[in-house]
Design a protein around this motif. Structure first.
Motif, PDB file in Angstrom:
ATOM      1  N   UNK A 164      49.839 -72.234  42.917  1.00 46.28           N
ATOM      2  CA  UNK A 164      50.796 -71.345  43.572  1.00 46.28           C
ATOM      3  C   UNK A 164      50.624 -71.399  45.096  1.00 46.28           C
ATOM      4  N   UNK A 181      40.490 -84.344  46.645  1.00 46.03           N
ATOM      5  CA  UNK A 181      39.956 -82.982  46.698  1.00 46.03           C
ATOM      6  C   UNK A 181      41.029 -81.955  46.347  1.00 46.03           C
ATOM      7  N   UNK A 201      47.695 -78.206  55.225  1.00 45.09           N
ATOM      8  CA  UNK A 201      46.400 -77.971  54.556  1.00 45.09           C
ATOM      9  C   UNK A 201      46.261 -78.888  53.347  1.00 45.09           C
ATOM     10  N   UNK A 246      41.464 -86.908  51.184  1.00 47.83           N
ATOM     11  CA  UNK A 246      40.039 -87.181  50.953  1.00 47.83           C
ATOM     12  C   UNK A 246      39.799 -87.385  49.463  1.00 47.83           C
ATOM     13  N   UNK A 302      33.846 -78.789  43.154  1.00 48.11           N
ATOM     14  CA  UNK A 302      33.795 -80.017  43.945  1.00 48.11           C
ATOM     15  C   UNK A 302      32.392 -80.632  43.887  1.00 48.11           C
ATOM     16  N   UNK A 303      31.398 -79.791  44.025  1.00 51.87           N
ATOM     17  CA  UNK A 303      30.025 -80.294  43.944  1.00 51.87           C
ATOM     18  C   UNK A 303      29.756 -80.941  42.582  1.00 51.87           C
ATOM     19  N   UNK A 342      35.611 -72.906  43.413  1.00 46.39           N
ATOM     20  CA  UNK A 342      36.127 -74.118  44.051  1.00 46.39           C
ATOM     21  C   UNK A 342      34.985 -74.965  44.602  1.00 46.39           C
ATOM     22  N   UNK A 343      34.096 -74.313  45.292  1.00 48.63           N
ATOM     23  CA  UNK A 343      32.945 -75.042  45.831  1.00 48.63           C
ATOM     24  C   UNK A 343      32.131 -75.662  44.698  1.00 48.63           C
ATOM     25  N   UNK A 344      31.896 -74.875  43.677  1.00 51.78           N
ATOM     26  CA  UNK A 344      31.112 -75.380  42.545  1.00 51.78           C
ATOM     27  C   UNK A 344      31.779 -76.593  41.919  1.00 51.78           C
ATOM     28  N   UNK A 394      40.664 -65.487  50.401  1.00 53.24           N
ATOM     29  CA  UNK A 394      39.443 -66.259  50.213  1.00 53.24           C
ATOM     30  C   UNK A 394      39.586 -67.120  48.967  1.00 53.24           C
ATOM     31  N   UNK A 395      39.104 -68.339  49.074  1.00 56.95           N
ATOM     32  CA  UNK A 395      39.073 -69.214  47.909  1.00 56.95           C
ATOM     33  C   UNK A 395      37.974 -68.751  46.973  1.00 56.95           C
ATOM     34  N   UNK A 433      45.645 -82.580  54.211  1.00 56.98           N
ATOM     35  CA  UNK A 433      44.267 -82.890  54.611  1.00 56.98           C
ATOM     36  C   UNK A 433      43.374 -83.054  53.384  1.00 56.98           C
ATOM     37  N   UNK A 434      43.562 -82.195  52.427  1.00 55.13           N
ATOM     38  CA  UNK A 434      42.715 -82.260  51.233  1.00 55.13           C
ATOM     39  C   UNK A 434      43.072 -83.458  50.358  1.00 55.13           C
ATOM     40  N   UNK A 452      40.800 -78.641  43.876  1.00 52.58           N
ATOM     41  CA  UNK A 452      41.052 -77.278  44.355  1.00 52.58           C
ATOM     42  C   UNK A 452      42.183 -76.639  43.553  1.00 52.58           C
ATOM     43  N   UNK A 483      42.140 -73.204  41.581  1.00 53.22           N
ATOM     44  CA  UNK A 483      42.863 -72.099  42.213  1.00 53.22           C
ATOM     45  C   UNK A 483      44.256 -71.887  41.645  1.00 53.22           C
TER      46      UNK A 483
END
Lengths: 161, 161
Positions: free
Chosen positions: B87, B76, B125, B132, B11-12, B7-9, B2-3, B128-129, B80, B84
């Motif tokens: 690694x 993005x 993966x 964006x 980016x927001x 990470x979500x915070x 799980x990330x 894709x990031x 991330x 994170x």
DNA sequence: GGCAGGTTACTCGGATAGCGATTGTCCGAGTTGATCTGG
DNA sequence: CCAGATCAACTCGGACAATCGCTATCCGAGTAACCTGCC
């Protein structure tokens, strides 16, 4: 963020099982021996594979693990998900709805752009893994192995059969 | 696997910073307030962003965080990875070399098929990031937000400016 | 009135605890095959 | 010599600790603005 090392173990074990004759079961003690892994801990992941229906087990003398399906019908993603669980990497907690600018839930029709981006990336990851069958993994392993290793593997197999 | 929720915070927060006027810094207390997040813990991730060179900081009254580069030049993946770490998900421990069939290290020329497969998926993966930009994230956020939210955001921003 | 010094308030940054998930270990349940006994 | 029951060995499965990373919190370092007193 890191995948469990059990993931690597599980794929290698499945690849080994794929090379075994049909109707031959390999016990966890032999699997652990072949890769020099801690037997009891490896068992944990083999159980996950069993629960996911990728391998079938048989108890008692002569028992052990074997693939539940032909190697061509198993892909890497299935193995990874069996070990890691199928939860998403990114779990959106909808913080856009919080704080002084948040409004009622009903106004948010679809996932936010961030969640969509993260999920799209994750889908790409899954797609790559789903595209590779255990058969291909097994074949790559056979092609890349030094000749000496193949011979040692065969002679090891003779001794446990 | 799980990330981190950080990470979500992150980016927001970057997306919010992207909407601010140039030369205006937003302190962590305001960022935490806007999303209703624990201020001290959020600070941890803002520090990571700072260390990665994505945001620049200024201290003292009127200080805070602002983007270090135009939003179009940040993607993005950078955010991330700042949170994170960079690694790999999958870290090959080369168990193929262990056990009774292993041979000397020099005989293994390239990564095994399993590692290559896992790394290829991971590369997909990342790609894709990386495709964006923060600009796009910010724009999607603006387009999707309910009208009421946009107004509340603007009035909130008036009050903190 | 203007300037200099000190003070205050505000900011980030790193160092320090708490907790849950991954990691690691153990014992019990179940099954097979061989062995032993009686006919 | 054969059949059946018993036994023992071998297997997986789930339950139980230990360790590590994520989560959460705190305090110190640095900076800009402001206020005060003096020139």
């Amino acid at each position: 963020m890191k995948l469990s090392e059990g993931t690597e173990w599980a794929i290698h074990c499945c690849s080994l099982l794929a090379n075994l004759p049909p109707d031959f079961a390999l016990p966890k003690s032999r699997l652990a021996e072949f890769f020099d892994l801690p037997e009891d801990y490896l068992a944990k992941f083999l159980q996950e594979l069993s629960r996911a229906g990728l391998v079938k087990t048989s108890r008692g003398p002569g028992g052990g693990y074997q693939l539940a399906k032909p190697a061509g019908q198993i892909n890497v993603l299935e193995i990874v998900q069996a070990v890691e669980g199928d939860q998403h990497f990114f779990q959106c907690t909808e913080i856009r709805r919080c704080g002084p600018s948040g409004v009622a839930d009903k106004h948010y029709k679809k996932p936010c752009g961030i969640a969509r981006t993260m999920h799209r990336a994750e889908a790409a990851w899954r797609a790559e893994l789903a595209a590779v069958s255990l058969n291909e993994i097994s074949q790559m392993g056979a092609e890349e192995s030094p000749q000496e290793q193949i011979e040692k593997s065969l002679s090891w197999f003779e001794s446990v059969m």
